[in-house]
Write an enzyme that holds these catalytic residues in place. Sequence first.
Site, PDB file in Angstrom:
ATOM      1  CG  HIS A 137      -1.964   0.987   1.309  1.00 17.16           C
ATOM      2  ND1 HIS A 137      -1.726   2.309   1.636  1.00 17.16           N
ATOM      3  CD2 HIS A 137      -3.309   0.884   1.106  1.00 17.16           C
ATOM      4  CE1 HIS A 137      -2.872   2.963   1.633  1.00 17.16           C
ATOM      5  NE2 HIS A 137      -3.844   2.136   1.305  1.00 17.16           N
ATOM      6  CG  ASP A 214       0.076  -2.394   6.096  1.00 17.61           C
ATOM      7  OD1 ASP A 214      -0.873  -2.448   6.910  1.00 17.61           O
ATOM      8  OD2 ASP A 214      -0.044  -1.909   4.960  1.00 17.61           O
ATOM      9  CD  GLN A 217      -7.282  -5.334   4.129  1.00 12.36           C
ATOM     10  OE1 GLN A 217      -8.228  -6.097   4.339  1.00 12.36           O
ATOM     11  NE2 GLN A 217      -7.456  -4.039   3.946  1.00 12.36           N
ATOM     12  CE  LYS A 240      -7.546  -0.279   5.886  1.00 16.65           C
ATOM     13  NZ  LYS A 240      -8.341   0.159   4.734  1.00 16.65           N
ATOM     14  CB  CYS A 378      -3.612   3.163  -1.734  1.00 20.38           C
ATOM     15  SG  CYS A 378      -4.669   4.589  -1.459  1.00 20.38           S
TER      16      CYS A 378
END
Length: 420
Positions: A137, A214, A217, A240, A378
């Site tokens: 991202h 990161d 998700q 999220k 992104c």
Amino acid sequence: MTHLAPAHTDTGANAAFDVEVVRRDFPVLSRQVHGKPLVYLDSGASAQKPRQVLDTMRAVYDWEYANVHRGAYFLSQQATRRYEDARGTVARFIGAASPDEIVFTRGATEAINLVAQTFGRANLTAGDEIVITALEHHSNIVPWQMLRDEKGLVLKVVPVGDDGSVSLEDVAAALSERTRLVAVAHVSNVLGTVLPVKEIAEMAHKIGATVLLDGCQGVVHLPVDVAELGCDFYVFSGHKLYGPTGIGVLWGRHELLAAMPPWQGGGDMIASVTFEKSTWAEPPARFEAGTPAIVQAIGLAAAMEWLDDLDRAAVHAHESALMAHAMQTLGALDGITLFGTTPGKAAVIAFAVDGAHPHDVAALLDRQGICVRAGHHCAEPLMGRFGVPGMVRASLGLYNHRQDIDALAAGLTKARQMLA
């Protein structure tokens, strides 16, 4: 029908998870859009919020709200307790050793920038290398580019395979004695690829590099234990994870946080202030200047507690069955190219419709009540890797059911007819 690699075929149902019961916790899922039942397939951008989270936040604003820390009165003390209890909930949710390792931020983007501007500035010098992958991202690309340009660093990119996978051999080839930081996604926000992050962390640590994951998700679709993963920093956003916007988390090993300088100055992040000199509070307060997102942090904790009341293994089985059904169903359609088909992927599906711009496809689906995202997500370098201007993305939440996938397939068939 075009595949870039074999897709899943298992479509088994999961009796331990009743999606229809869970859907009742989300009032928005019962509404109509353009006269059609809402089919929400954009949870990867921002998930819907269960009633329990909304009720918790409303109750705090109605009955318990005050600013936190240093207040001598009851409401402030109660708000402080709720806010710090939320920190403890987050720590337990991701297996942190202590709540003091949890820094609340506005989101994962701010968390990554915080690490870049504190750890990065303090520890990286000209010629040092940062390793990322080609599926990151922008939030895990641009901060490192900015730091690279400021300090004369080298940014190295691990390639992505045709099926969306990242190989350990390619990671090993990118590492060197000058590698100081490895910053990679736990799960791709576009392709759903689950990266071998534990193995990547082990490889990085062998050469003395620090590892940031990161987890935007990953924390949604997988159980996360930061000690088990072996990383040094883990970041994610609350919105999220069925929580509110405006709240995110930076987890860092305490010894790293304790050695990092502050990024923003102001109230609550100081030990003392004179006109000659200021000294800093211990983490996590050192990195939370000003009034924090009090109610949002409490809302995030409520989302985690709601998730903990579910059978997470059953949720994962439900999402996996949905993904198998989606990959099989969409893969059977003519004129559809699926991207990211590596086994074990999370509940994110990216695809293209032959001869159609992704935005046109998304607009036609919207007229049928189907919410998907279209564009570069992104992740412009990843679009370049696959030679497309953008992709359509359907990202699933635990509240999605097979009817949503079937509606998407029918919607795509109708969209292709309209675009012909």
